[in-house]
Enzyme design. Structure first.
Site, PDB file in Angstrom:
ATOM      1  N   TRP A 172       0.802  -1.220   0.000  1.00  0.00           N
ATOM      2  CA  TRP A 172       0.000   0.000   0.000  1.00  0.00           C
ATOM      3  C   TRP A 172       0.842   1.282   0.000  1.00  0.00           C
ATOM      4  CZ3 TRP A 172      -0.357  -4.188   3.235  1.00  0.00           C
ATOM      5  CH2 TRP A 172      -1.444  -5.033   3.043  1.00  0.00           C
ATOM      6  N   ASP A 173       2.156   1.192  -0.124  1.00  0.00           N
ATOM      7  CA  ASP A 173       3.046   2.350   0.005  1.00  0.00           C
ATOM      8  C   ASP A 173       2.910   2.974   1.385  1.00  0.00           C
ATOM      9  OD1 ASP A 173       4.919   4.299  -0.590  1.00  0.00           O
ATOM     10  OD2 ASP A 173       3.549   5.544  -1.753  1.00  0.00           O
TER      11      ASP A 173
END
Length: 675
Positions: free
Chosen positions: A345-346
């Site tokens: 998801w960064d």
């Protein structure tokens, strides 16, 4: 040095068994405690990014109070001059520096690595150093958030380079300068410079794949440096080693690789697959914190490459997305605590850690605070990394993407309240017109959404908090009087879509936009997919998540409850970046940090509406705001000038995009009092 020695001698009674004071500004007693001169003679200064190496961002100054802050006015303005044609760059720059003040001089850096020394009372330039970076290079996050200071106790007092400035430039050079003259220290590296690309496990494929945006951290005679690595280009991106260099000579002392390369390291078993040890990034790009007594540095690491597909790096991926304590002299990992398993998801740990002391069970405990993009706040024991308050590991959704294996559980700080919304229901979908809300509801029904940690998908997945945060790189400030943590947050969602590569190639021609506010495509070479990342917006450009879109949150570590949460910023100016909402909507997208003061105040810029604000730390009431020429996308600082006035300074530089652009650093103070 007589002034510093006298100050420490006066402090002898309160630290007991006083043993030594060094010229960097720290007193050490025989019990092993350190007392910053920020609390004694040098309380007037701001000598580190977070005021002290511990990074708590709290000033003991109290001249500016809740009662008089409304009278603040501009004391001086300093222009870096980088708007002139001679300094034209290929990509927009972001003046995000937090200046330092030490021994009567202000030091600040610019996106192109120029370092200035100023008079902190007048803003008058004393000297400037220019590293002459190649401004035709296409850099990514084109910023430099500050410099670091180090006093060499082995050098003759006031001799050349006895007080050094370290700057890490966007083109990855670590440079040591003499603080008195701004000229390079010739005995450091090669003529004052160390090339930070030398010796990397994965060499950068292009100039902007590997950059430096944060100031170095100096502890125990070692300069510790991380890196900023471009996301989502390839699975074997530039490697994210953290390295320690001798502060006198520039010699490499040690390297810590967040992607373990030795089977002797137990963390290596959490990287699974034939290509796992080739993974890049997992880099530490934010500001570090240091404990001069324990002689350790605390590093927050980010996501491995690529952010949104982990099929080539299966497993928990320990050391990535973690808080890591490292012995400064040797590089030995003392402990680590992972905040996100197998990141898809960064969810970088973008917030700098803060080292504070909190009361737990009726006794003081040295802690590490870490805010996360997931909207969590973790408090860890500084000696062991163990959570001080309950943490739970809950089941997380599985991936439906071929080749991906999302980790089945994720970490939640259950003993402290979430900083931002963790989920959204269909009844919470927002639109300021009925047409907007209908369109947002239709999109919501089409997307995959399984609440927190919904993995990316080919149909598009709703991600809340988004990759911007939750808590973001602005970080936290800590008010020790009440043990309150103040954190800026974003409250908007993103949509992540993995496009099969063949499908993308068939419709090629769509532009890649490297903008966090907007739509971005990234190639993710080495995977079967191309990334599409966008904010969850309706057709008018308004967020589909309800306002406020950004908030400033205060959490009590005594009660473990939110003390207050107020909108940060307004919708003013959002139309300039294609987000259209009514003017009375509160809360803006924000990036930038807060500070607290003993005057009972929180100062922060950060918001896209381009105001600098002061809040009451007790209740979150906004007490003062003033317009800036561009967004204050930086962390402010404060100090006491030689004229007896307390100054508050912020870089009002924007970023050349959503926050506007300026080359100004602005100082505020109360009006002069006539004798």
């Amino acid at each position: 040095m007589a002034f510093l020695g006298t100050a420490c001698a006066q402090h002898q009674g309160s630290v007991r068994l006083f043993q030594d004071c060094n010229s960097a500004g720290y007193c050490t007693d025989q019990l092993g405690h350190v007392s910053s001169l920020g609390n004694i003679a040098a309380e007037s200064d701001w000598p580190s990014y977070g005021r002290t190496p511990y990074g708590e961002r709290h000033s003991p100054l109290s001249q500016i109070t809740t009662g008089n802050v409304s009278k603040l006015q501009v004391a001086w303005r300093f222009h870096t001059g980088e708007g002139a044609p001679d300094f034209k760059t290929r990509s927009p720059t972001a003046l995000e520096v937090t200046p330092l003040v030490f021994r009567g001089t202000m030091y600040l850096s610019t996106p192109i690595g120029r370092v200035f020394a100023l008079d902190p009372v007048t803003g008058t330039q004393r000297w400037v150093y220019d590293p002459q970076i190649d401004r035709t290079t296409q850099f990514g996050d084109f910023a430099n958030r500050g410099v670091a200071l180090w006093s060499d106790d082995a050098a003759v007092a006031d001799s050349r380079c006895s007080l050094r400035i370290f700057v890490a430039t966007i083109d990855t050079r670590l440079i040591a300068l003499d603080a008195a003259t701004g000229t390079p220290c010739a005995n450091f590296g090669a003529g004052g410079t160390v090339n930070l690309r030398d010796g990397l496990r994965n060499r950068p494929g292009f100039a902007s794949e590997y950059e430096e945006t944060s100031p170095p951290t100096v502890v125990d005679g070692v300069v510790v440096v991380g890196s900023a690595v471009a996301d989502n280009n390839r699975i074997d991106a530039a490697s994210g080693e953290v390295r320690g260099y001798d502060a006198r000579t520039g010699a490499l002392r040690w390297t810590f690789d967040p992607v373990p390369q030795s089977n002797a390291d137990s963390a290596s078993a959490t990287w699974i697959g034939p290509n796992a040890n080739r993974t890049g990034a997992a880099n530490a790009w934010t500001v570090f914190a240091a404990d001069p007594v324990r002689k350790m540095v605390v590093v927050s690491t980010g996501s491995p490459s690529v952010d949104y597909f982990g099929g080539e790096r299966k497993g928990r991926n320990e050391y990535a997305n973690s808080v890591v304590a490292i012995q400064a002299a040797t590089g030995q990992v003392l402990w680590h605590f992972q905040t996100v398993r197998h990141d898809l998801w960064d969810y970088d740990n973008a917030s700098p850690p803060a080292l504070v002391t909190v009361g737990v069970g009726g006794r003081p405990v040295d802690a590490v605070l870490q805010g996360t993009k997931t909207g969590q706040l973790f408090a860890l024991n500084r000696d062991t990394g163990a959570p001080l308050f309950p943490v739970t590991e809950r089941a997380a959704p599985s991936s439906d993407v071929p080749g991906e294996e999302a980790w089945p559980t994720q970490i939640f700080s259950s003993g402290l309240p979430p900083l931002s919304p963790q989920t959204i229901g269909r009844d919470q979908i927002w639109g300021f017109t009925s047409a907007d809300r209908d369109a947002c509801l239709k999109r919501f029904d089409e997307l995959r959404y399984d609440r927190a940690f919904t993995p990316p998908s080919t149909r598009g997945s709703l991600i809340l908090p988004s990759n911007v945060g939750g808590a973001h790189w602005g970080g936290v400030a800590f008010d020790p009087a009440d043990e309150v943590v103040v954190v800026p947050t974003n409250r908007i969602a993103a949509v992540i879509t993995l496009i099969p590569r063949a499908e993308f190639e068939a419709t090629r021609g769509r532009a890649t936009v490297g903008e966090r506010i907007g739509t971005e495509y990234a190639m993710m070479h080495g995977t079967p997919f191309v990334l599409k990342r966008e904010l969850f917006l309706g057709p008018s450009g308004a967020p589909c998540t309800p306002p406020p879109f950004g908030a400033l949150v205060a959490v009590s570590l005594r009660t473990r409850q939110i003390v207050w949460s107020v909108p940060l910023g307004t919708s003013e100016g959002l139309d300039k970046i294609g987000i259209h909402v009514p003017p009375n909507i509160q809360g803006a997208i924000n990036l930038g940090g807060p500070i607290t003061t003993a005057g009972g105040l929180v100062f922060i810029g950060a918001a896209t509406d381009r105001y600098f604000r002061a809040f009451d730390v007790k209740n979150g009431r906004e007490l003062w705001k003033t317009p800036l020429p561009a967004g204050g996308k930086a962390t402010p600082m404060t100090y006491l000038g030689a004229d007896g006035r307390q100054y508050v300074v912020i870089a009002a530089g924007g970023d050349g995009k959503a926050w506007g652009w300026s080359d100004e650093v602005i100082a505020f103070a109360l009006p002069h009092v006539e004798p």
